[in-house]
Design a protein around this motif. Structure first.
Motif, PDB file in Angstrom:
ATOM      1  N   ARG B 365      -0.493  -5.631  -1.689  1.00  0.00           N
ATOM      2  CA  ARG B 365      -0.008  -4.794  -2.874  1.00  0.00           C
ATOM      3  C   ARG B 365       1.461  -5.612  -3.352  1.00  0.00           C
ATOM      4  NH1 ARG B 365      -1.103   0.315  -3.709  1.00  0.00           N
ATOM      5  NH2 ARG B 365       1.112   0.827  -3.887  1.00  0.00           N
ATOM      6  N   MET B 366       1.744  -6.935  -2.959  1.00  0.00           N
ATOM      7  CA  MET B 366       2.405  -7.860  -3.755  1.00  0.00           C
ATOM      8  C   MET B 366       1.813  -8.853  -4.551  1.00  0.00           C
ATOM      9  SD  MET B 366       4.587  -8.588  -0.095  1.00  0.00           S
ATOM     10  CE  MET B 366       5.188  -7.613   1.057  1.00  0.00           C
ATOM     11  N   GLY B 367       2.250  -9.701  -4.675  1.00  0.00           N
ATOM     12  CA  GLY B 367       1.818 -10.753  -5.792  1.00  0.00           C
ATOM     13  C   GLY B 367       2.600 -11.251  -6.891  1.00  0.00           C
ATOM     14  N   GLY B 368       2.548 -12.317  -7.342  1.00  0.00           N
ATOM     15  CA  GLY B 368       3.250 -12.876  -8.556  1.00  0.00           C
ATOM     16  C   GLY B 368       4.715 -12.731  -8.184  1.00  0.00           C
ATOM     17  N   LEU B 369       5.030 -12.934  -7.045  1.00  0.00           N
ATOM     18  CA  LEU B 369       6.746 -13.013  -6.690  1.00  0.00           C
ATOM     19  C   LEU B 369       7.057 -14.317  -7.061  1.00  0.00           C
ATOM     20  CD1 LEU B 369       6.660 -10.737  -3.707  1.00  0.00           C
ATOM     21  CD2 LEU B 369       7.325 -10.163  -6.282  1.00  0.00           C
ATOM     22  N   LYS B 370       6.293 -15.182  -7.234  1.00  0.00           N
ATOM     23  CA  LYS B 370       6.892 -16.674  -7.309  1.00  0.00           C
ATOM     24  C   LYS B 370       7.894 -16.907  -8.547  1.00  0.00           C
ATOM     25  CE  LYS B 370       3.781 -19.698  -8.542  1.00  0.00           C
ATOM     26  NZ  LYS B 370       2.847 -21.043  -8.923  1.00  0.00           N
ATOM     27  N   LYS B 371       7.811 -16.223  -9.709  1.00  0.00           N
ATOM     28  CA  LYS B 371       8.774 -16.472 -10.637  1.00  0.00           C
ATOM     29  C   LYS B 371       9.793 -15.431 -10.590  1.00  0.00           C
ATOM     30  CE  LYS B 371       6.224 -19.316 -13.382  1.00  0.00           C
ATOM     31  NZ  LYS B 371       4.873 -18.895 -12.991  1.00  0.00           N
ATOM     32  N   LYS B 372       9.562 -13.994  -9.886  1.00  0.00           N
ATOM     33  CA  LYS B 372      10.517 -13.081  -9.802  1.00  0.00           C
ATOM     34  C   LYS B 372      11.552 -13.235  -8.808  1.00  0.00           C
ATOM     35  CE  LYS B 372       8.968 -10.402 -13.046  1.00  0.00           C
ATOM     36  NZ  LYS B 372       8.126  -9.218 -12.926  1.00  0.00           N
ATOM     37  N   LEU B 373      11.180 -13.693  -7.658  1.00  0.00           N
ATOM     38  CA  LEU B 373      12.174 -13.990  -6.668  1.00  0.00           C
ATOM     39  C   LEU B 373      12.080 -15.509  -6.237  1.00  0.00           C
ATOM     40  CD1 LEU B 373      10.962 -11.131  -4.138  1.00  0.00           C
ATOM     41  CD2 LEU B 373      13.014 -11.222  -5.754  1.00  0.00           C
ATOM     42  N   PRO B 374      12.593 -16.515  -7.233  1.00  0.00           N
ATOM     43  CA  PRO B 374      12.459 -17.978  -6.760  1.00  0.00           C
ATOM     44  C   PRO B 374      13.150 -18.152  -5.680  1.00  0.00           C
ATOM     45  CG  PRO B 374      14.082 -17.308  -8.517  1.00  0.00           C
ATOM     46  CD  PRO B 374      13.319 -16.082  -8.145  1.00  0.00           C
ATOM     47  N   VAL B 375      14.312 -17.996  -5.294  1.00  0.00           N
ATOM     48  CA  VAL B 375      14.972 -18.464  -4.138  1.00  0.00           C
ATOM     49  C   VAL B 375      14.153 -18.060  -2.706  1.00  0.00           C
ATOM     50  CG1 VAL B 375      17.133 -18.255  -2.703  1.00  0.00           C
ATOM     51  CG2 VAL B 375      17.312 -18.170  -5.085  1.00  0.00           C
ATOM     52  N   ILE B 376      13.714 -16.794  -2.869  1.00  0.00           N
ATOM     53  CA  ILE B 376      13.085 -16.697  -1.571  1.00  0.00           C
ATOM     54  C   ILE B 376      11.586 -16.831  -1.625  1.00  0.00           C
ATOM     55  CG2 ILE B 376      11.697 -14.420  -0.800  1.00  0.00           C
ATOM     56  CD1 ILE B 376      13.924 -12.638  -1.510  1.00  0.00           C
ATOM     57  N   VAL B 436       1.396 -16.697   2.229  1.00  0.00           N
ATOM     58  CA  VAL B 436       2.107 -17.240   1.228  1.00  0.00           C
ATOM     59  C   VAL B 436       1.323 -17.063  -0.205  1.00  0.00           C
ATOM     60  CG1 VAL B 436       2.959 -19.401  -0.082  1.00  0.00           C
ATOM     61  CG2 VAL B 436       3.149 -19.059   2.419  1.00  0.00           C
ATOM     62  N   PHE B 437      -0.045 -17.153  -0.063  1.00  0.00           N
ATOM     63  CA  PHE B 437      -0.566 -17.146  -1.362  1.00  0.00           C
ATOM     64  C   PHE B 437      -0.877 -15.734  -1.908  1.00  0.00           C
ATOM     65  CE2 PHE B 437      -0.802 -21.453  -1.866  1.00  0.00           C
ATOM     66  CZ  PHE B 437      -1.732 -22.185  -0.956  1.00  0.00           C
ATOM     67  N   ILE B 438      -1.115 -14.805  -0.928  1.00  0.00           N
ATOM     68  CA  ILE B 438      -1.293 -13.501  -1.366  1.00  0.00           C
ATOM     69  C   ILE B 438      -0.035 -12.821  -1.556  1.00  0.00           C
ATOM     70  CG2 ILE B 438      -1.991 -11.142  -0.662  1.00  0.00           C
ATOM     71  CD1 ILE B 438      -3.812 -12.424   1.457  1.00  0.00           C
ATOM     72  N   THR B 439       1.019 -13.155  -1.054  1.00  0.00           N
ATOM     73  CA  THR B 439       2.356 -12.678  -1.357  1.00  0.00           C
ATOM     74  C   THR B 439       2.746 -12.964  -2.742  1.00  0.00           C
ATOM     75  OG1 THR B 439       2.827 -12.576   1.038  1.00  0.00           O
ATOM     76  CG2 THR B 439       4.521 -11.859  -0.540  1.00  0.00           C
ATOM     77  N   PHE B 440       2.922 -14.532  -2.949  1.00  0.00           N
ATOM     78  CA  PHE B 440       3.501 -14.774  -3.967  1.00  0.00           C
ATOM     79  C   PHE B 440       2.735 -15.251  -5.345  1.00  0.00           C
ATOM     80  CE2 PHE B 440       7.766 -15.145  -2.254  1.00  0.00           C
ATOM     81  CZ  PHE B 440       7.454 -15.573  -1.023  1.00  0.00           C
ATOM     82  N   PHE B 441       1.276 -15.384  -5.208  1.00  0.00           N
ATOM     83  CA  PHE B 441       0.667 -15.904  -6.218  1.00  0.00           C
ATOM     84  C   PHE B 441      -0.083 -14.649  -6.870  1.00  0.00           C
ATOM     85  CE2 PHE B 441       0.268 -20.604  -5.599  1.00  0.00           C
ATOM     86  CZ  PHE B 441       1.503 -20.814  -5.265  1.00  0.00           C
ATOM     87  N   GLY B 442      -0.950 -14.835  -7.831  1.00  0.00           N
ATOM     88  CA  GLY B 442      -1.599 -13.811  -8.145  1.00  0.00           C
ATOM     89  C   GLY B 442      -0.903 -12.829  -9.177  1.00  0.00           C
ATOM     90  N   GLU B 443      -1.515 -11.666  -9.432  1.00  0.00           N
ATOM     91  CA  GLU B 443      -0.987 -10.742 -10.419  1.00  0.00           C
ATOM     92  C   GLU B 443       0.053  -9.963  -9.564  1.00  0.00           C
ATOM     93  OE1 GLU B 443      -5.001  -9.552 -11.850  1.00  0.00           O
ATOM     94  OE2 GLU B 443      -3.713  -8.136 -11.439  1.00  0.00           O
ATOM     95  N   GLU B 444       1.069  -9.426 -10.306  1.00  0.00           N
ATOM     96  CA  GLU B 444       2.158  -8.581  -9.752  1.00  0.00           C
ATOM     97  C   GLU B 444       1.710  -7.273  -9.740  1.00  0.00           C
ATOM     98  OE1 GLU B 444       5.811  -8.955 -11.854  1.00  0.00           O
ATOM     99  OE2 GLU B 444       6.580  -7.349 -10.804  1.00  0.00           O
TER     100      GLU B 444
END
Lengths: 102, 628
Positions: B365-376, B436-444
Motif C-alpha cells: 500500500r506504499m509506492g511512488g515515494l521516490k519523489k516524495k521522500l527523497p532523502v529517505i 525497495v521497488f515495491i515501497t518506492f517505485f510505482g504509483e503512490e
C-alpha cells in the motif's frame, strides 16, 4: 422443745434453692427470673439461719441480714436494667436479647 | 583518559535513573537532552578512550569499579575489561545508539510516554555496554538479563494494545530459554575453573581440556544455546518478527544493531572454548547457515516492511554465526559492525516511511515515494545496496564477501556452508530490492502526510555514509589486501588459515558473488517493476509454499502445538491448584470447628444459665467422687 434434726432444715433450704434454680432456667419473663433469683437467695439465707441455730451463734442471723441487704440492692439495680431492656426491646422476653450470638 | 572507562556505561544509567524518577515532571526538551545527551557523552568518551587505548598500544585495560560479593570460591566484582574486541562493540553501541536517540526525539515527539521511552532506551544502552565491557561472566550475565528486560519493556512500549504485550512476553520467554542454557553453562564453567573471570577461563581452558573433551563440548553447546536465544537463530528465532510491534527506533537499536548481536559477542569472546570443541563450532556454522536460508526465504514472502527487515536481521546474523563456525572470528565481527550500520539505517528509514504514511506498514500500500521522500529514498537505497552486497561500492560487499570466500576456502569450510551462503546472498538481493521497488517505485497508494525533519534525516545520512565507506578498511587480497580490521583484531582473535591451493579461486568467487547480487537485483526489478502480473502468478501457483514461508516455516504453530497448548491444558487442569489444597484443607477444618463452636454462643441468657448449672453439677459430682 422438740429439736428438729438440722438436716431437715438444710434439705428444705436445698429444695427451695433447686426450685429457684429450675425456675430461673425455665422462665422466659425477665421479672419472673428475678423473682426466682430472690427465691434462691432466700433459700441460702434459710440455710445460714439453720446453721446458726444449730451452733447457737448469732452469725447466722447476721449473715441473713447481709443477704437481705444485698438482695435489696441487687433487685433495685436489676429492675433498673430490666426497665432499660424493656425500653430497647419493647418486650420482657429474655430470648429477645440475643444480639451477641455467633 | 582510560580511567574514564566506567563512565561509558554509567552515563546512560544515570540518564535512565533521572528519567525514571523525574521523567513525568520534566519538559519534553529536557527529557530529550538528558536521554540523548547521556549516550552522546558516552560516545564522546568512547572515542577518547579508544584513541588513548590504541595509542598506548596495550592489549587490554581493566578497571575495577567495586567488589560485588564474595561467596566461597566465587569472588566477583564490577570490573570492566577493555580490549580491541570490546572497543569495536562499544564504539558501535554508543555511536549508533546516539544517532538512534537523536532520531527518536523526532519520532516519539507526540508520544505521551516520551520520557519513559528514553529512560528505557538509556537503560538498554547501559546494560548492553555492561555486557560487552564485562570482565567476568557474572557481570556479562547481568548485562545479558538487563538487555532482555529492556527489550521486553520496549517491545511492549505501547502496552495498551494487547498484541504488543503478547509480542513482548513472547520475546522475553523465548530468550529466557536461552538464558537458562547460558546459566547452566556458567555453572559448569565455575565448577571446573572455580572462577568466572573471562580471561582466567580462557587461559586455563586449553590446559585443562584437550580438544574435543566432552566437558568443553557441553559448555560450548550451552553457551550456544544462550547465544541462539538472544540472537534469534534456529530454533529460538520466532520472537524477532513479532518484536516489530515495538517502535522503529527500538527495532533499529535492539533488534538490529545491538542486542541480537550479544550472542555473536559471547561466542567470539569465548572463542577459545569453541576451538576446544570442534563439534560445537561445527554446529554454530550449521545453525547459522540453516537459519540464513530459512529467514531469507521467509523474507521473500512478507508484506509488512518491518517484518522483511526482521527476517533479514535473522538471516544476516546467520551469516555471522556461519563465519564463527568457520573460525573466522574477525570476519564475523566485521560483518557485525557493517550490519549494524546498514540495518539500523534500514530500520530507521522504514520507521520514517511508516510515520510519514501515517502508520501504514503494508509495503503493497506504499509506492511512488521516490519523489516524495527523497532523502529517505536515497539513504534506504544505499542501505539496501549494502545489505544486498552490491559489488565494490558498498560496505556490505566487503564484509559478506569475506565470509563467502572463507566458506569456500577456509580450513573448516565445506560445500554445505558455501552453497548456503551463496544461495543466501542471492535470496538476500532479491528480497531486499523487492522491498525497495515495491515501497518506492510505482504509483503512490497512500499519501505522504508528514515529511520528516532534520533529526530524522541526519542520522540516516550519517549511517548511509558509513554503509558505504565502512567497508574500505578491509579489502580482500585481490583488491589490494588492505586488512586493517583483521590486523587490528589479530592477536586477540586468531585468523583463519586457508585450505590448500585455493588462493587462485578468490577472483572467481568474488565474481560469482557479485553476479549473484546484481542478478538478484535484476530479478527483483523484472518481477516487481516491469512485469508485476508475474509476481502475482508466481505467488498463486506456489501458494502453499508461499504461505509456509510466510508463517516462518511453521515454527510458530509447531511451538504452539508442542509447548503452548499442553502448558495451557495443564494449567487449566490445575485451575483449583490441587497442591495448594492441602493447606486450604487445614484452613477449612479450622473454619468448620469454628462454626460448630460458634453455635454454642447463642446469645440467649437461658442457654448460658444452663451451661453454668450443668458445669456446676459436673464439678460437684466429680469432686464428690474424688472425695469418696
Amino acid at each position: 422443745m422438740n429439736k428438729l434434726p438440722i438436716e431437715s432444715g438444710l434439705i428444705l433450704a436445698g429444695i427451695l434453692f433447686i426450685l429457684g434454680l429450675i425456675s430461673v432456667m425455665v422462665r422466659r419473663n425477665i421479672i419472673f427470673m428475678l423473682i426466682s433469683v430472690e427465691i434462691m437467695l432466700n433459700a441460702s439465707g434459710l440455710a445460714f439461719i439453720v446453721a446458726g441455730s444449730r451452733w447457737a451463734q448469732a452469725d447466722g442471723q447476721v449473715m441473713f441480714i447481709f443477704i437481705l441487704t444485698m438482695a435489696a440492692a441487687e433487685v433495685s439495680v436489676g429492675l433498673a436494667l430490666i426497665l432499660q431492656i424493656y425500653h430497647q426491646l419493647k418486650t420482657l422476653d429474655s430470648d429477645a436479647a440475643d444480639k451477641m450470638n455467633g | 583518559m582510560l580511567n574514564a572507562l566506567w563512565l561509558i556505561p554509567a552515563l546512560p544509567f544515570l540518564g535512565a535513573f533521572v528519567l525514571i524518577l523525574f521523567g513525568s515532571r520534566l519538559s519534553w526538551k529536557v527529557a530529550a537532552m538528558i536521554g540523548a545527551g547521556s549516550v552522546g557523552l558516552s560516545a564522546l568518551i568512547t572515542v577518547l578512550v579508544g584513541i588513548d587505548f590504541l595509542s598506548t598500544g596495550q592489549t587490554s585495560f581493566q578497571y575495577l569499579a567495586w567488589r560485588w560479593f564474595q561467596v566461597g570460591d566465587l569472588d566477583t566484582s564490577f570490573s570492566f575489561y577493555l580490549d580491541k574486541l570490546s572497543l569495536v562493540f562499544i564504539f558501535v553501541i554508543t555511536f549508533v545508539g546516539f544517532l538512534i536517540h537523536i532520531y527518536s526525539i523526532e519520532f516519539m515527539e507526540e508520544d505521551p510516554g516520551f520520557s519513559r521511552f528514553f529512560a528505557y532506551l538509556n537503560l538498554f544502552v547501559c546494560s548492553m555496554l555492561i555486557l560487552v565491557l564485562a570482565e567476568n561472566l557474572l557481570l556479562l550475565y547481568l548485562g545479558w538479563e538487563g538487555v532482555g528486560l529492556c527489550s521486553y519493556l520496549l517491545i511492549g512500549f505501547w502496552y495498551t494494545e494487547e498484541k504488543n504485550g503478547y509480542a513482548a512476553r513472547k520475546a522475553f520467554i523465548i530468550t529466557r530459554v536461552g538464558d537458562t542454557a547460558l546459566a547452566i553453562g556458567l555453572f559448569i564453567l565455575f565448577t571446573t575453573f572455580h572462577t568466572l573471570s573471562i580471561q582466567d577461563i580462557l587461559s586455563q581452558a586449553p590446559q585443562s581440556w584437550t580438544v574435543g573433551t566432552s566437558m568443553a563440548v557441553m559448555v560450548a553447546f550451552l553457551l550456544l544455546g544462550g547465544a541462539v536465544g538472544k540472537s534469534a537463530q534456529l530454533p529460538l528465532q520466532t520472537w524477532l518478527p513479532d518484536a516489530m510491534a515495538g517502535p522503529s527506533p527500538v527495532s533499529a537499536l535492539i533488534h538490529a544493531a545491538t542486542m541480537v548481536t550479544a550472542g555473536v559477542y559471547l561466542i567470539t569472546r569465548m572463542h577459545v572454548i569453541y576451538e576446544l570443541a570442534p563439534l560445537a563450532q561445527l554446529w554454530v556454522g550449521i545453525i547459522g547457515s540453516v537459519t540464513l536460508l530459512l529467514a531469507g526465504f521467509s523474507a521473500l514472502t512478507q508484506f509488512d516492511l518491518k517484518r522483511v527487515l526482521a527476517y533479514s536481521t535473522i538471516s544476516q546474523i546467520g551469516y555471522m554465526f556461519l563465519a564463527m563456525g568457520l573460525g573466522a572470528w574477525s570476519s564475523a565481527i566485521f560483518h557485525f559492525m557493517i550490519h549494524a550500520f546498514f540495518k539500523a539505517l534500514l530500520f530507521l528509514a522504514a520507521g520514517a516511511i511508516i510515520m510519514a504514511l501515517h502508520h501504514e506498514h503494508d509495503m503493497f500500500r506504499m509506492g511512488g515515494l521516490k519523489k516524495k521522500l527523497p532523502v529517505i529514498y536515497w539513504t534506504f537505497l544505499i542501505g539496501a545496496a549494502s545489505l544486498a552486497a552490491l559489488p565494490f561500492v558498498t560496505a556490505g560487499f566487503y564484509s559478506k564477501d569475506q565470509i563467502l570466500w572463507l566458506a569456500w576456502a577456509g580450513e573448516k569450510a565445506n560445500v554445505g556452508f558455501f552453497l548456503a551462503a551463496l544461495v543466501g546472498a542471492f535470496v538476500t538481493a532479491i528480497y531486499t530490492f523487492r522491498m525497495v521497488f515495491i515501497t518506492f517505485f510505482g504509483e503512490e497508494k497512500t499519501h505522504v502526510s508528514h515529511v520528516p525533519g532534520w533529526r530524522i534525516n541526519t542520522p540516516l545520512i550519517i549511517l548511509a555514509i558509513l554503509s558505504v565507506i565502512g567497508g574500505f578498511i578491509e579489502l580482500p587480497h585481490t583488491l589490494g589486501h588492505f586488512a586493517l580490521f583483521t590486523d587490528y583484531l589479530s592477536p586477540l582473535l586468531p585468523s583463519v588459515s586457508l585450505r590448500e591451493g585455493v588462493e587462485q579461486s578468490e577472483w572467481t568467487i568474488q565474481i560469482v558473488a557479485g553476479l549473484l547480487s546484481l542478478g538478484g537485483v535484476y530479478i527483483a526489478y523484472y518481477v516487481f517493476v516491469q512485469n508485476i502480473p508475474l509476481s502475482e502468478e508466481i505467488k498463486s501457483s506456489a501458494y502453499g509454499v508461499h504461505q509456509y514461508w510466510f508463517y516462518g516455516w511453521g515454527f510458530d504453530s509447531l511451538y504452539n502445538t508442542l509447548l503452548v497448548r499442553p502448558f495451557v491444558y495443564f494449567s487449566r487442569l490445575n485451575k483449583n491448584d490441587f497442591i495448594d489444597k492441602f493447606y486450604t484443607m487445614l484452613v477449612s477444618i479450622a473454619e468448620f470447628f469454628n462454626s460448630v463452636f460458634a453455635k454454642t454462643q447463642s446469645g440467649l441468657l437461658r442457654w448460658y444459665l444452663m451451661g453454668i448449672v450443668v458445669g456446676a453439677i459436673l464439678i460437684i459430682t466429680i469432686s464428690l467422687f474424688i472425695q469418696s
